[in-house]
Write a protein that holds these residues in place. Structure first.
Motif, PDB file in Angstrom:
ATOM      1  N   ILE A 133       0.875  -1.169   0.000  1.00 40.83           N
ATOM      2  CA  ILE A 133       0.000   0.000   0.000  1.00 40.83           C
ATOM      3  C   ILE A 133       0.914   1.221   0.000  1.00 40.83           C
ATOM      4  N   ASN A 134       0.838   2.029  -1.037  1.00 37.66           N
ATOM      5  CA  ASN A 134       1.692   3.201  -1.199  1.00 37.66           C
ATOM      6  C   ASN A 134       0.835   4.460  -1.077  1.00 37.66           C
ATOM      7  N   VAL A 135       1.306   5.412  -0.285  1.00 35.71           N
ATOM      8  CA  VAL A 135       0.581   6.657  -0.075  1.00 35.71           C
ATOM      9  C   VAL A 135       1.517   7.825  -0.353  1.00 35.71           C
ATOM     10  N   HIS A 136       1.033   8.794  -1.115  1.00 32.47           N
ATOM     11  CA  HIS A 136       1.805  10.000  -1.434  1.00 32.47           C
ATOM     12  C   HIS A 136       0.955  11.209  -1.054  1.00 32.47           C
ATOM     13  N   ILE A 137       1.452  12.004  -0.095  1.00 34.83           N
ATOM     14  CA  ILE A 137       0.768  13.218   0.348  1.00 34.83           C
ATOM     15  C   ILE A 137       1.516  14.409  -0.221  1.00 34.83           C
ATOM     16  N   MET A 138       0.789  15.359  -0.801  1.00 34.90           N
ATOM     17  CA  MET A 138       1.395  16.511  -1.458  1.00 34.90           C
ATOM     18  C   MET A 138       0.809  17.806  -0.902  1.00 34.90           C
ATOM     19  N   GLY A 139       1.671  18.781  -0.713  1.00 39.07           N
ATOM     20  CA  GLY A 139       1.236  20.084  -0.228  1.00 39.07           C
ATOM     21  C   GLY A 139       2.399  21.056  -0.218  1.00 39.07           C
ATOM     22  N   GLN A 140       2.333  22.050   0.641  1.00 42.05           N
ATOM     23  CA  GLN A 140       3.403  23.028   0.750  1.00 42.05           C
ATOM     24  C   GLN A 140       4.590  22.435   1.504  1.00 42.05           C
ATOM     25  N   PRO A 141       5.809  22.836   1.159  1.00 43.14           N
ATOM     26  CA  PRO A 141       6.997  22.305   1.857  1.00 43.14           C
ATOM     27  C   PRO A 141       6.901  22.476   3.367  1.00 43.14           C
ATOM     28  N   ASP A 142       7.319  21.422   4.089  1.00 38.14           N
ATOM     29  CA  ASP A 142       7.398  21.408   5.555  1.00 38.14           C
ATOM     30  C   ASP A 142       6.026  21.492   6.231  1.00 38.14           C
TER      31      ASP A 142
END
Length: 295
Positions: A133-142
């Motif tokens: 199960i692979n999860v990738h969360i994306m948003g602003q750095p830090d």
């Protein structure tokens, strides 16, 4: 055949995005060895919510036999923090994929492939003795993502296979997992090409002109091979002449005449070409009685 139901969760208090605005999570599930695994159903559920405080947060999930390698392609073009998405859902290394927007104290909007209707009867097979199960969360750095909790369910059927079949399946899947970092596999074509090349008469309207009455009419519809008589020898030049004639366009306002139509190419034996004969001999063709066919 017995059905196995696997349920799993990924739960974290906090997930901190890196300097590129990404966080990658993985969980491995071990399966029985030496078998073909039929993935019948896949489902996921968001167990908890959090407030992103006005931040734009995206998430994508991928279920695969091997860990998914992030690509160099963006999830959202020209947006900071949304690079390195997972391979496309149609990639051979992906069994199931979902992505969407994390909601503000509400359920996330999730798109998935296969769709919910198809994922309820998925019928995908693989041989590797584990899934990820692979999860990738994306948003602003830090950015700090809190209260992360998702549940997953897989319905599987396992069937014994030979060692050779299992080994070849695992080898193929390990090669599929070596994804391309950049993918560009579409072919651009214009409207004029579609009308003029694929269906030439669309350029002018009407249909292909009919054959003219000719004693050679029979030869204008079939290769000169009579199925009821002994086969007649033909030179390579004669065969190439027929193929070249069938590939030659006729002017839209002229009758086709005593010529071979383009659809005769559909029934040609493999290895027959128009042009110079390659150095390697074409495959030998045999009749039903075992005799080698002569061209």
């Amino acid at each position: 055949m017995p059905v196995t139901i696997i349920k799993e969760t990924i739960e974290l208090d906090t997930v901190t995005l890196d300097s590129d605005g990404s966080a990658f999570l993985q969980k491995r599930i071990n399966l029985r060895e030496g078998m073909v695994h039929n993935l019948l159903q896949t489902d996921l559920f968001e167990d908890a919510f959090f407030a992103p405080d006005g931040q734009s947060v995206r998430i994508e999930f991928a279920v695969s036999p091997y860990p998914v390698v992030p690509t160099n392609m963006p999830f959202i073009e020209t947006a900071v923090g949304f690079e390195n998405r997972y391979p496309s859902a149609g990639d051979d290394s992906i069994l199931f994929k979902a992505n969407g927007t994390v909601g503000d104290l509400s359920a996330s909007v999730i798109n998935q492939f296969p769709s919910k209707q198809i994922a309820a009867n998925q019928m995908m097979s693989f041989y590797t003795d584990h899934i990820y199960i692979n999860v990738h969360i994306m948003g602003q750095p830090d950015f700090v993502f809190t209260n992360f909790a998702w549940s997953f369910m897989f319905t599987m059927q396992n069937k014994n296979v030979s060692v050779l079949t299992h080994s070849m399946g695992v080898l193929a899947e390990s090669h599929d997992a070596m994804c391309a970092l950049l993918m560009s596999n579409g072919h651009m074509i214009t409207k004029a090409d579609l009308r003029g090349n694929t269906f030439p008469m669309w350029r002018y309207g009407g249909i292909v002109s009919e054959h003219m009455v000719s004693p050679l009419g029979a030869g204008g519809f079939f290769l000169e091979v009579n199925t009821l008589d002994e086969e007649r020898m033909q030179t390579a030049a004669q065969v190439r002449s027929v193929i070249a004639d069938a590939r030659t366009m006729t002017a839209f306002d002229e009758p086709q005449g005593a010529r071979f139509p383009e659809w005769i190419l559909m029934g040609l034996n493999q290895g027959l070409v128009s042009g110079a004969v390659r150095d390697q001999w074409p495959p030998i063709k045999h009749a039903d009685n075992g005799n080698v066919l002569c061209l």
